[in-house]
Structures are given as C-alpha cells and as structure tokens.
Design an enzyme around this catalytic site. Structure first.
Site, PDB file in Angstrom:
ATOM      1  N   GLU A  11     -17.089 -14.086 -21.704  1.00  0.00           N
ATOM      2  CA  GLU A  11     -15.689 -13.654 -21.694  1.00  0.00           C
ATOM      3  C   GLU A  11     -15.404 -12.904 -20.389  1.00  0.00           C
ATOM      4  OE1 GLU A  11     -15.277 -11.125 -25.102  1.00  0.00           O
ATOM      5  OE2 GLU A  11     -16.598  -9.570 -24.304  1.00  0.00           O
TER       6      GLU A  11
ATOM      7  N   ASP B  83     -11.385  -2.596 -20.924  1.00  0.00           N
ATOM      8  CA  ASP B  83     -10.949  -3.864 -20.329  1.00  0.00           C
ATOM      9  C   ASP B  83      -9.947  -3.667 -19.195  1.00  0.00           C
ATOM     10  OD1 ASP B  83     -12.391  -4.887 -22.557  1.00  0.00           O
ATOM     11  OD2 ASP B  83     -10.562  -4.858 -23.760  1.00  0.00           O
TER      12      ASP B  83
END
Length: 375
Positions: free
Chosen positions: A266, A56
C-alpha cells in the site's frame, strides 16, 4: 494460508502506562497525551502535533509553505483485525507550517464523512493537489456496500473546508490515492492496497466480495501491483482506464507475491529527482518503506532499496517533499499512544546519494523496538 507478521513490542510499556493513566482519546477529538521524555529520546524525530492523532501524511509545498494532509485517527470501539476495521477515521484536518521545525497549525475539519454523499465510513489516507488556484483533496472511503472507492473534494483554500463531488471518481477502487504532477503539467493518480485495501478483490477486473482477504495467495507468481491513471484536465476524473504499475527487480523480473520484503502492499508515493521518477511504497506486513526508480510516470520501476526501517506500530505510510532546497520524509509511528490505531505524524530529512540512491533511515536511535515473528 498462514501469514508471517512482525510484531513490534517496544510500544508495550508506553501503552500500559497510558492505559493506567486513563489517557484514551475519545471517539471525537480528545487531545493526544504527551510522550514520556525518557521514551522520547530514543526516536529520530518527534511528533509534529500532539493535540490530535494523525497518520498517513501527504505533504506538499505551495508558495513556500508546507501543508500536510494526514489521516485523523480516532479511538473507536471496533476490535483490531488484519483488514484494518479498527481504523475508523471519519474526517480530515490539515496541518500547516512555515518551515520544518517551526510551529504547526492544526486546521479545523476540512472534510467530514457525513458531508460526502456516497461515503459511509473509514476516511483513510488522503492526498491533495493544486491547479489553477483550486485545491483538490483525494480520499478513499467505503461506500454504503462496504467497498472502497476514491473521491475528490475541492476548495479555494489549502486548509479547506472542501466540498466533495457527489459521486466517487469513475473507475476508482481500493485505497491510498497519491497524485503526482509532472513538469509538463500532466497529473497522475497512483493508488491501491492489498488486505484491507481490497485490491486483491479486483483480480478478475471487478469487485469480488468473496475474494481473498490478503493477496492473490500465489507466492510464486507476480505480486499484485499498484494502479496508475492519468487525470483529466479538471483533476476530477481519470482520463484513462487505470493500469498496473510494473515493479521489477534488477534483472527486470516481476517481484513475486511471496517476496514480502519488497512487494507492493500500500501507500503509493511519487517524486522526481534529477529527471528520474521515484515510486515509493509500504511493504505492509514487513513494515518497510521502499522505493523503485523509472524513466516514465508509467514505469516500469526497478526496485532499489529501503527508505525507512520499521517504526513502532504496525502501519507505515509516508510522503516525500522538497522544501528549502532539501528533501524531507514525512511518516508516522505510535510514540504517543503505543496503539496501532492512534498514530502521530513525524518528519525527518531524506538524502539522495550521488548515484541517485536514497540513504536508508532508522527511526529508532536507541532502545530499538523488539521484533519477533509470529504465525
């Protein structure tokens, strides 16, 4: 309602080899194993670091130097499930480099969950911002009731350590904060994620602990949307109530919940190119990074296409940054471990075409991962 998931099987031989060799990361901070040279040759890019697991990546360029704010994966005991319970991250460590392709410094612990008064567990994908000499680390975590909120911590050093505010941002919920600062100095946070990110549990305006585990379960209706809110001048709170960020098709119609190849799941990110706003995100269970373009930081955004084809590993989450006059995509896969919960950050160049579209990137050069559908 059954959900179709694409399972990436190309990691299985590597995972078995690593298990045989006993190369499991400890629950704290063990080193990640080096990738097998033969396997490494099929990847477009190689891991930025191999001594810890990272995912991420939120990349920023400050004073000519590149800083990456990733999740810090650990090998915890929780069984894998569709809500991401096996992602048990509990601290953050910042990566820095003077140039793309150069040595990468892994900083010390920048923020630990034990030092966040309101947080209990699962320090998921963060982002960072800078204003007036202060650095801001934005992060999601579950509170004592198991509800995701978004917090903020500050430091005078981009590497930390960061000191967390005693309470989460008022009105924040769900996951994956991404803060974009426009040319006029105004900053906006984009956030949200379905399934384990809990966005679907706010369908009626407040958290429903018994809400859907996946989405709205209405494939023929408009999909759940990410949220956006302008930040206050001190960067510590929302200046307004978060609003849905509209994502539409070329005919101006909302993307539907059943459109898993294009709808929002997301991993919000925003960058600006030639006066246009590019909102990019992950489609989650179909494993694409995609983008939509608009004329305002609030949208609406028109879906345009894919940025990245599926990586090895279930999750895909990214950032986009300009450095040295070129654009770069930061992402992650499971090359080092072969395990969904233990990922490694990578970077590759991103190209905008003359018409403003983004050239699609394939992260696998050869021996591509096998994809199959399973109920």
């Amino acid at each position: 309602m059954p959900r179709t998931r694409r399972i990436l099987l190309g990691t299985l031989p590597l995972a078995m080899a690593l298990l045989t060799a006993g190369c499991q990361q400890s629950a704290d901070n063990a080193q990640a194993p080096a990738a097998n040279a033969a396997d490494a040759s099929k990847y477009l890019s190689q891991p930025l670091v191999k001594d810890i697991y990272t995912a991420d990546p939120s990349a920023h360029v400050w004073d000519g130097k590149i800083y990456v704010y990733p999740s810090h994966d650990i090998d915890g005991p929780t069984a894998e499930d569709d809500l991401g319970s096996h992602f048990e991250m509990r601290d953050y460590r910042v990566l820095s480099m003077d140039k793309i392709g150069g040595p990468v410094t892994v900083g010390p612990v920048a923020l630990d969950v034990k030092d966040v008064p309101w947080a209990d567990r699962q320090m998921w994908a963060p982002d960072a911002a800078r204003k007036n000499g202060t650095y801001y680390l934005y992060f999601p975590a579950k509170d004592k009731e198991g509800v995701f909120r978004i917090g903020v911590a500050t430091s005078k050093d981009p590497m930390g350590p960061f000191k967390a505010q005693p309470q989460p941002i008022k009105g924040s919920y769900s996951i994956d904060p991404a803060v974009f600062t426009d040319d006029d100095g105004a900053s906006y946070m984009y956030f949200g994620g379905i399934w384990g990110g809990q966005l679907q549990r706010y369908a009626n305006g407040k958290y429903d602990p018994n809400g859907s585990k996946t989405d709205l379960e209405q494939d023929d209706k408009p999909a759940l949307l990410p949220r956006v809110a302008k930040m206050t001048g001190d960067m510590l709170e929302f200046a307004e109530t978060p609003r849905p960020l509209q994502i539409v098709d070329e005919q101006g119609k909302p993307l539907l919940g059943g459109d898993h190849d294009r709808r929002f799941f997301e991993a919000s990110w925003m960058h600006k190119f030639n006066g246009k706003y590019y909102f990019s995100y992950s489609t989650g269970d179909t494993h694409y990074l995609v983008y939509a373009v608009g004329d305002s930081p609030y949208g609406p955004f028109t879906y345009k296409g894919r940025i990245l084809e599926p990586v090895e590993g279930w999750t895909t989450h990214h950032s986009i940054a300009e450095w040295d006059g070129r654009w770069w995509l930061f992402y992650a896969d499971t090359q080092l471990s072969g395990q969904t919960r233990l990922r490694n950050v990578k970077v590759t160049e991103l190209h905008h075409n003359d018409d403003g579209s983004i050239r699609t990137i394939n992260p696998i050069l050869s021996g591509a991962a096998t994809k199959s559908a399973a109920q």
